[in-house]
Design an enzyme around this catalytic site. Structure first.
Site, mmCIF file in Angstrom:
data_model
loop_
_atom_site.group_PDB
_atom_site.id
_atom_site.type_symbol
_atom_site.label_atom_id
_atom_site.label_comp_id
_atom_site.label_asym_id
_atom_site.label_seq_id
_atom_site.Cartn_x
_atom_site.Cartn_y
_atom_site.Cartn_z
ATOM 1 N N ALA A 86 78.714 70.111 -3.306
ATOM 2 C CA ALA A 86 79.723 71.050 -3.371
ATOM 3 C C ALA A 86 79.496 72.200 -2.682
ATOM 4 O O ALA A 86 80.585 72.726 -1.769
ATOM 5 C CB ALA A 86 79.487 71.402 -4.886
ATOM 6 N N ALA A 87 78.601 73.024 -2.465
ATOM 7 C CA ALA A 87 78.216 74.045 -1.829
ATOM 8 C C ALA A 87 78.438 73.841 -0.433
ATOM 9 O O ALA A 87 79.236 74.669 0.516
ATOM 10 C CB ALA A 87 77.177 74.813 -2.178
ATOM 11 N N GLU A 144 72.102 65.715 5.226
ATOM 12 C CA GLU A 144 72.146 65.245 3.689
ATOM 13 C C GLU A 144 71.091 64.180 3.593
ATOM 14 O O GLU A 144 71.244 62.986 4.274
ATOM 15 C CB GLU A 144 73.438 64.942 3.347
ATOM 16 C CG GLU A 144 73.482 63.824 2.035
ATOM 17 C CD GLU A 144 73.061 64.598 0.836
ATOM 18 O OE1 GLU A 144 72.545 63.957 0.256
ATOM 19 O OE2 GLU A 144 73.353 65.906 0.772
ATOM 20 N N SER A 163 79.736 65.127 -0.740
ATOM 21 C CA SER A 163 81.039 65.515 -1.419
ATOM 22 C C SER A 163 81.399 64.700 -2.747
ATOM 23 O O SER A 163 82.438 64.236 -2.632
ATOM 24 C CB SER A 163 81.885 65.630 -0.266
ATOM 25 O OG SER A 163 83.220 66.478 -0.791
ATOM 26 N N CYS A 190 79.017 65.377 -11.908
ATOM 27 C CA CYS A 190 79.402 65.701 -13.185
ATOM 28 C C CYS A 190 80.309 64.370 -13.614
ATOM 29 O O CYS A 190 80.405 64.232 -14.839
ATOM 30 C CB CYS A 190 80.523 66.763 -13.187
ATOM 31 S SG CYS A 190 79.746 68.480 -12.887
ATOM 32 N N ASP A 241 73.492 75.424 -6.583
ATOM 33 C CA ASP A 241 72.802 75.419 -7.647
ATOM 34 C C ASP A 241 71.108 76.047 -7.174
ATOM 35 O O ASP A 241 70.282 76.591 -7.903
ATOM 36 C CB ASP A 241 72.608 74.186 -7.982
ATOM 37 C CG ASP A 241 73.415 73.578 -8.953
ATOM 38 O OD1 ASP A 241 74.548 74.560 -8.905
ATOM 39 O OD2 ASP A 241 73.623 72.462 -9.203
ATOM 40 N N ASN A 290 81.085 75.523 -5.648
ATOM 41 C CA ASN A 290 82.256 75.255 -4.747
ATOM 42 C C ASN A 290 82.739 76.825 -4.242
ATOM 43 O O ASN A 290 82.893 76.889 -2.803
ATOM 44 C CB ASN A 290 83.375 74.726 -5.231
ATOM 45 C CG ASN A 290 83.262 73.064 -5.251
ATOM 46 O OD1 ASN A 290 83.520 72.514 -4.145
ATOM 47 N ND2 ASN A 290 82.872 72.462 -6.349
ATOM 48 N N TYR A 336 103.567 78.986 -28.227
ATOM 49 C CA TYR A 336 103.579 78.424 -29.758
ATOM 50 C C TYR A 336 104.656 77.188 -29.653
ATOM 51 O O TYR A 336 105.812 77.202 -28.973
ATOM 52 C CB TYR A 336 103.868 79.398 -30.654
ATOM 53 C CG TYR A 336 104.537 78.604 -32.042
ATOM 54 C CD1 TYR A 336 103.815 77.804 -32.594
ATOM 55 C CD2 TYR A 336 105.934 78.747 -32.241
ATOM 56 C CE1 TYR A 336 104.200 77.260 -33.813
ATOM 57 C CE2 TYR A 336 106.388 78.181 -33.350
ATOM 58 C CZ TYR A 336 105.484 77.276 -34.118
ATOM 59 O OH TYR A 336 105.889 76.624 -35.388
ATOM 60 N N ARG A 380 92.399 88.883 -33.706
ATOM 61 C CA ARG A 380 92.930 89.649 -34.596
ATOM 62 C C ARG A 380 91.999 90.254 -35.668
ATOM 63 O O ARG A 380 91.938 91.207 -36.034
ATOM 64 C CB ARG A 380 94.338 88.937 -35.227
ATOM 65 C CG ARG A 380 95.520 89.051 -34.282
ATOM 66 C CD ARG A 380 96.639 88.329 -35.144
ATOM 67 N NE ARG A 380 97.161 89.168 -36.217
ATOM 68 C CZ ARG A 380 97.930 88.540 -37.134
ATOM 69 N NH1 ARG A 380 98.433 87.509 -37.402
ATOM 70 N NH2 ARG A 380 98.280 89.493 -38.326
#
Length: 450
Positions: A13-14, A37, A43, A47, A283, A305, A426, A442
């Site tokens: 990712a990074a 790599e 890439s 996850c 990471d 990322n 809503y 609230r």
């Protein structure tokens, strides 16, 4: 003008985000980009591994965003199966496992995370599986083809929960063994208890407060269970979900400064604090918390990322700064959705906040609409000001993504009163008249005003 070389260690990712962003900003004539790599692919979505194991994703290649050939077409050279073994920062070179010395003008360390592996006898035995790389997922899928009946999952974080669900989907009896009192330690105990109850309702055995002392093996040396202080549990396969730490061994040997969290210390441009020509992202790097401003380490692909893009922008000549993290995360186990953002109560206490916490229960849709599910929302706010500090959500389908509204509110520094008056949508199929997020806000606002 000579061509500079941007060298990247780590192709997920990074690293690939940085490479792609730098290429958008600078041409191949101006900037050569080389990626090292150690694995076979770049890439990819780690996850997604639990969902590949569980069968929701059938094709491994669906988890791969781009191939080395696709990057090559954009003038980014990727060397797979190539491991960096030394950074010679003084000479501006990286040594690979083949002995090659590759020079650089700018270097990005994107070595990612390291799965936690406590010194438990037998942890490396056949039949014990991690969940870190695509090869791990392939190994678990191959083991499932042998028809195991019982699975043990060690750990109750995101990966532990997701793998427990995946293995149950594949028809196995699942037992989860935790060293902690409850799963999901980033949740407060009252919210984590809801997760534990939900997993039990799914038919999973939960054994908290039981640190594993030994992996039990059979005559052939293959794992057959675990031993804790409370007893032993049998299994045909064991999956580790014990969390992640930063992978910094390479950087540390090179004299690159580490931060208080043990990850690589960087500034907000992702430049390391000790070597101005070396950057770190993902990471392996330290970051800062948006609420407290303190250093933290959070291993999430979203951050990786973004940090990679910041580093790539700066190397490409465009100003950029990383904006910090809230640790916003979302997962599910069965039909139960779990989200959190900002501070939990322990973190709020450690940061010295005078805070209050409030929990409401509501439904995901209008109560009369078919499929309305229960949802619990917990808000942490600063006493007196009502500023939102953190939020947690546990509930049925339709609950989880509400955490993004709360993350946006915390990111913007909103108070509970601000959020209570906000204009959320809503319609009966989606929400009660007052969305649970507004109801929670609230409650806090009313108490503060009172």
């Amino acid at each position: 003008m000579s061509t500079e070389r941007f060298l990247v260690i780590g192709g997920d990712a990074a690293g690939m985000s940085a490479a792609a962003q730098a290429r958008r900003l600078r041409t191949a004539d101006d900037l050569e980009i080389v990626v090292l790599e150690q694995g076979d692919v770049v890439s990819y979505s780690a996850c997604g591994i639990p969902y590949w194991v569980g069968g929701q994703v059938e094709d491994r290649d669906a988890l791969i965003a781009r191939t080395p050939a696709e990057f090559a077409a954009r003038d980014i050279t990727v060397h797979t199966r190539t491991r960096a073994v030394e950074i010679d920062a003084g000479a501006g070179k990286v040594v690979t496992d083949t002995g090659e010395r590759i020079g650089y003008d700018r270097l990005l360390v994107a070595t990612g995370g390291r799965p936690n592996r406590p010194p438990i006898p037998g942890l490396d035995a056949p039949g014990v599986f991690g969940v870190h790389r695509l090869d791990d997922g392939a190994a678990i899928r191959a083991a499932l083809d042998a028809g195991p009946r019982r699975a043990l999952v060690l750990g109750g974080g995101y990966i532990g929960l997701e793998m427990a669900e995946a293995l149950q989907r594949r028809g196995l009896e699942v037992t989860v063994v935790l060293a902690d009192p409850l799963p999901m330690q980033l949740l407060d105990a009252d919210m984590a208890e809801r997760v534990c109850a939900g997993m039990g309702a799914m038919g999973m055995e939960m054994h908290p407060d039981q640190a594993v002392r030994e992996i039990l093996v059979d005559e052939s040396g293959r794992a057959r269970g675990v031993r804790t202080d409370a007893g032993s549990y049998d299994a045909d396969l064991i999956v580790l979900g014990l969390g992640m730490g930063p992978e910094v061994a390479l950087a540390e040997r090179a004299g690159i400064r580490l931060g208080t969290t043990g990850a690589i210390a960087v500034d907000r441009t992702q430049r390391t604090r000790s070597h101005p020509e070396i950057y770190a992202a993902g990471d392996c790097s330290q970051t800062f918390h948006r609420v407290t401003g303190e250093a933290t380490h959070v291993a999430l692909g979203t951050h990786a990322n973004k940090q990679g893009r910041v580093a790539g922008s700066v190397i490409g000549g465009r100003a950029a700064r990383f904006a910090g993290v809230l640790g916003t995360a979302l997962t599910k186990v069965g039909e139960l959705e779990i989200g959190r953002t900002g501070l939990c109560t322990t973190e709020a206490e450690q940061a010295g906040f005078d805070y209050r916490s409030d929990t409401i229960e509501a439904t995901t849709k209008a109560g009369y609409y078919p499929g309305a599910e229960e949802v619990a929302i917990k808000l942490l706010s600063e006493a007196g000001s009502g500023r939102l500090l953190g939020a947690q959500i546990v509930g049925g389908p339709g609950s989880g993504k509400r955490i993004d509204v709360l993350a946006a509110a915390i990111w913007a520094g909103m108070t509970a009163e601000d959020l209570a008056g906000s204009d959320l949508s809503y319609a009966p199929p989606f929400s009660p008249t007052y969305d649970p997020v507004v109801v929670a806000a609230r409650v806090v606002s009313r108490i503060e005003q009172g």
